[in-house]
Design an enzyme around this catalytic site. Structure first.
Site: not given
Ligand code: CDV
Length: 311
Positions: A47, A127, A172
């Site tokens: 990330e 995300k 994540c």
């Protein structure tokens, strides 16, 4: 014919604030070459792989904030990754902070792309689950201001046919949510790629902190098994500007077993020969979704975000 994909996870040690894109891309290139040397046809980076993890700070100067984002991909700094990928015939997943200007308004996303073995971007993911908070909290050594610096992703959880399989991405904190994997599972995903950076001390509670690495693996192993998919989780780790982040990057089989794991908190490449047909046995039996799932009983999953207690 067996569908084997030798896959690498390229864990990344800390990136200091003073490191340039050129420096970090040189580190990524070295790991891409190492992965290729071990026969890998796909390398999963982490990330925000080109900069320090800036959401740990309150940044009020807009120009400084903007400097952490990419406005184009490939950018001048990342072009060598695309060129090398095409030369070596290796695909890659890359996380970065994305800044898009539309109608004079700035939009910021925590993004990843999937690049195929010809160096072409074939997929983009933004995300969805942003951790942390929008306003700085008092009495903390480090913030986690993802809710300030990013909008929730607007692309859903698509999958792509590439590298001989059905590939999906997340980033994540997404890995902690079963919905992430299930939405891709319902599209037959065979490999979920993700980068993560997980600082110790995030919750300010010592007992939870000691379980950080356990929860990291627990989430990915459960997601893999329950959706009969490979999961490749790549950490940004080590001591970054005083913030300690967990490592233990892993490649998880559709059985939920870890088949490769990083042992340092530095730049480290791990690889596994992933049989993309390995999930079939689960997809045809215990996790045969068409046969066993009961969507009519799952309404609350999409109707409700938070908990409402019974009367
Ligand atoms: N980058 C992240 O999303 N990190 C979160 C931390 C802050 C809890 C994670 O879920 O690992």
């Amino acid at each position: 014919m067996a569908r084997h994909l030798i896959t690498a996870s390229a864990q990344m040690g800390p990136i200091t604030k003073s490191e340039t894109r050129r420096d970090t891309v040189a580190r990524l290139l070295a790991m891409m070459r190492e992965a290729h040397g071990r026969g890998a046809k796909l390398v999963v980076f982490t990330e925000m792989a080109q900069t320090t993890i800036f959401p740990r700070w309150m940044i009020e100067d807009e120009a400084e904030l903007d400097s952490y984002y990419e406005t184009a991909m490939p950018s001048a700094a990342t072009q060598p990754l695309f060129d090398e990928a095409a030369k070596l015939g290796i695909g890659f997943y890359l996380g970065y902070a994305e800044l898009v200007t539309e109608g004079g308004a700035k939009h910021r996303f925590n993004t990843s792309i999937l690049v195929d073995q010809t160096g072409t971007i074939i997929g983009k993911y933004r995300k969805v689950h942003l951790p942390g908070w929008a306003e700085p909290l008092p009495n903390r050594a480090f913030q986690h201001l993802e809710k300030r610096y990013f909008e929730p992703g607007d692309l859903g959880f698509p999958v792509w046919r590439s590298m001989g399989g059905i590939m999906g991405m997340c980033i994540c904190n997404d890995r902690r949510w079963p919905e992430t994997y299930r939405v891709m599972g319902l599209q037959g995903v065979e490999m979920v790629m993700l980068g993560y950076n997980t600082p110790f001390g995030h919750l300010n509670t010592q007992p939870m902190d000691s379980l950080t690495l356990f929860h990291n693996h627990l989430s990915m192993q459960a997601g893999a098994y329950q959706n009969a998919t490979w999961v490749v989780g790549t950490a940004k780790c080590g001591n970054e500007e005083g913030s300690q982040m967990g490592g233990q990057s892993v490649i998880v089989a559709p059985s939920g077993e870890i088949v490769a794991q990083a042992v340092t908190v530095e730049d480290e490449v791990i690889t596994a020969k992933c049989d993309l047909d390995m999930g079939r046995i689960y997809k045809d039996t215990v996790f045969n979704f068409a046969q066993h799932r009961r969507p009519e009983a799952y309404g609350l999953i999409t109707e409700r975000a938070g908990v409402i207690l019974p009367e």
